[in-house]
Design a protein around this motif. Structure first.
Motif, PDB file in Angstrom:
ATOM      1  N   ILE A  87       2.450   6.860  11.960  1.00  0.00           N
ATOM      2  CA  ILE A  87       3.201   7.417  10.866  1.00  0.00           C
ATOM      3  C   ILE A  87       4.654   7.029  11.000  1.00  0.00           C
ATOM      4  O   ILE A  87       5.021   6.360  11.951  1.00  0.00           O
ATOM      5  CB  ILE A  87       3.020   8.947  10.791  1.00  0.00           C
ATOM      6  CG1 ILE A  87       3.608   9.592  12.043  1.00  0.00           C
ATOM      7  CG2 ILE A  87       1.574   9.328  10.631  1.00  0.00           C
ATOM      8  CD1 ILE A  87       3.561  11.092  12.008  1.00  0.00           C
ATOM      9  N   THR A 115       2.020   3.603   6.941  1.00  0.00           N
ATOM     10  CA  THR A 115       0.964   4.559   7.286  1.00  0.00           C
ATOM     11  C   THR A 115      -0.430   4.072   6.918  1.00  0.00           C
ATOM     12  O   THR A 115      -1.424   4.710   7.264  1.00  0.00           O
ATOM     13  CB  THR A 115       1.223   5.909   6.598  1.00  0.00           C
ATOM     14  OG1 THR A 115       1.286   5.717   5.181  1.00  0.00           O
ATOM     15  CG2 THR A 115       2.522   6.523   7.094  1.00  0.00           C
ATOM     16  N   LYS A 150      -3.574   5.738  14.023  1.00  0.00           N
ATOM     17  CA  LYS A 150      -2.752   5.661  12.825  1.00  0.00           C
ATOM     18  C   LYS A 150      -1.306   5.895  13.200  1.00  0.00           C
ATOM     19  O   LYS A 150      -0.974   6.799  13.934  1.00  0.00           O
ATOM     20  CB  LYS A 150      -3.203   6.739  11.835  1.00  0.00           C
ATOM     21  CG  LYS A 150      -2.458   6.690  10.518  1.00  0.00           C
ATOM     22  CD  LYS A 150      -2.768   5.445   9.718  1.00  0.00           C
ATOM     23  CE  LYS A 150      -4.161   5.359   9.224  1.00  0.00           C
ATOM     24  NZ  LYS A 150      -4.455   4.181   8.441  1.00  0.00           N
TER      25      LYS A 150
END
Length: 473
Positions: free
Chosen positions: A5, A417, A3
């Protein structure tokens, strides 16, 4: 897959530089043996005693730079740091392709580098005796995606200072013209933003190819050149998507043997590349990276698989028509589960290490230098405007991206995100250049119609196992 950010994004040197680094896929194999470490503790103690006086002055900094194309830029950074702090930073740059041998020679000297680079976990195994634990430093903790750190146990020994991304570079104007066409097929997509799976990509690409004359293009995809200036985009970068997915399923970051579990997915994206293209598949062996860049630059094709380093080649192509505001990105879709939330392919081979055998004063001075470069406003401006890096550090925001359309487009993906990037796990662990050459030759033969796809699959599996076994000897 990881992931991303807001500030955990990709980084690359300018287009011309990255072709020397990641873009050319000529990264040096890390097989050089590090200098012998006999009496290492005694040497370190002696160095500390000899440099006791340096504590008062903050120690010395010597950076052995990996990228020849950024030598002058690093010297500007060093000059600015000296002006700001009074501390002199020595910059030495290894010639292209010689970093490992240069590092070995420099580490054997009394005045060894205090800051150097490894290419990741493989390089760490070679240089681990020289890699200081950086887990308590600010700049290690600034890395937003901690999975990208080079770690062992609780220690952090390599910190990514920049990463690079690649995917499908798109000409937004050509796509807008297609979606405005009367009589186009019902693909379920009405804009570029609607394309988020392989099925949708193929439906749109096939119909665009059928309407190429109306769109004024020669093909949807640029030629997938398979000469040495271009084949790395496919035998390495494209293959990485399939191999990384296999690693992810197994929950590992390397394998001695692969199943090539996603060979069919790899085939269907390759088939799309070579079918909806500017040239016949049989011509790919003759096509170069320059051909592909020019085709995209001249708006003869709508899609060009490449990385954030490619804008220089595109913009410098003779007669270039594509403008900065027409540039965008799509992820490389090949029909993998969950690809609706897939981002770009993002990774690095650029990790800072601090010399564990340097004096404590030199280590502190080196850490202070790195944290000034990537933490102070003056330093960050130099990263953006001189080094032209995008970083993994939370001290940076998307607004700190260099003024390059591909970097900005990739930064937009990184700031989303909801998307998960494709790591370079597979690519960072490809067993050898020979393995990649086997895959590339079979991709070329398949495209030309002189080999079956199953031959490529079998050879890929066999070459992986053979080259991994050789590397382990």
């Amino acid at each position: 897959m990881r992931k991303k950010i807001l500030c955990a994004s990709m980084c690359v040197a300018m287009a011309a530089s990255a072709l020397v680094g990641c873009g050319s896929d000529k990264e040096e194999e890390t097989t050089t043996k590090a200098p012998a470490s006999d009496d290492a503790d005694a040497d370190a103690d002696a160095d500390a005693d000899a440099d006791a006086d340096a504590d008062a002055t903050g120690g010395k900094v010597y950076y052995l730079n990996f990228k020849p194309e950024s030598e002058e830029q690093w010297k500007k950074v060093a000059d600015a740091y000296k002006e700001a702090t009074g501390v002199e930073v020595k910059i030495v740059t290894a010639a292209s392709g010689t970093y490992e041998s240069t590092l070995k020679a420099e580490m054997s000297k009394d005045e060894a580098p205090t800051l150097f680079q490894i290419n990741g976990p493989v390089g760490y195994q070679t240089w681990k005796d020289y890699c200081m634990d950086l887990s308590s430093t600010d700049f290690a903790n600034w890395v937003a995606d901690k999975s990208m750190l080079v770690t062992e146990g609780d220690g952090v020994y390599g910190v990514p200072y920049c990463v690079e991304s690649y995917g499908l570079i798109v000409n937004k104007t050509i796509f807008a013209n297609y979606f405005a066409l009367e009589g186009r097929a019902d693909t379920g997509c009405n804009s570029l933003e609607d394309i988020n799976t392989f099925a949708k990509l193929k439906a749109v690409a096939d119909d665009m190819q059928a309407n190429k004359d109306a769109l004024g293009i020669k093909g949807v995809f640029t030629s997938a050149g398979m000469d040495s200036s271009s084949d790395w985009r496919f035998k390495t970068h494209l293959l990485n998507v399939a191999i990384t997915a296999e690693f992810n399923d197994a929950g590992v970051t390397d394998m001695d043997e692969i199943e090539f579990k996603y060979a069919d997915n790899f085939k269907q994206i390759w088939d799309l590349y070579i079918t909806d293209a500017t040239c016949e598949p049989s011509l790919l062996a003759q096509k170069t990276g320059g051909d592909a860049a020019a085709e995209f630059a001249l708006a003869e094709a709508a899609i060009y698989q490449n990385g954030v380093w490619a804008w220089g080649d595109i913009s410098s192509s003779e007669g270039a028509k594509v403008t900065e505001d027409e540039i965008g990105y799509l992820p490389i879709y090949m029909g993998l589960e969950g690809e609706e939330k897939q981002g770009l392919c993002t990774g690095t081979e650029n990790y800072f290490c601090v010399n564990a055998k340097a004096s404590e004063a030199d280590q502190k001075a080196t850490i202070a230098f790195v944290e000034w470069v990537f933490g102070s406003e003056e330093g960050k401006a130099l990263v953006k405007d001189e080094l032209k890096f995008l970083t993994m550090f939370t001290t940076f925001t998307p607004d700190d991206a260099p003024a390059d359309p591909l970097m900005k487009a990739a930064a937009a993906y990184a700031s989303n995100t909801e998307l998960t990037s494709v790591a370079w796990v597979g690519m960072n662990h490809f067993p050898s250049e020979e393995f990649k050459n086997v895959v590339g030759a079979d991709m070329t033969a398949y495209a030309a119609g002189s080999a079956e796809w199953q031959t490529l699959v079998d050879n890929c599996i066999a070459a992986w196992a053979e080259e991994k076994a050789l590397a382990a000897e």
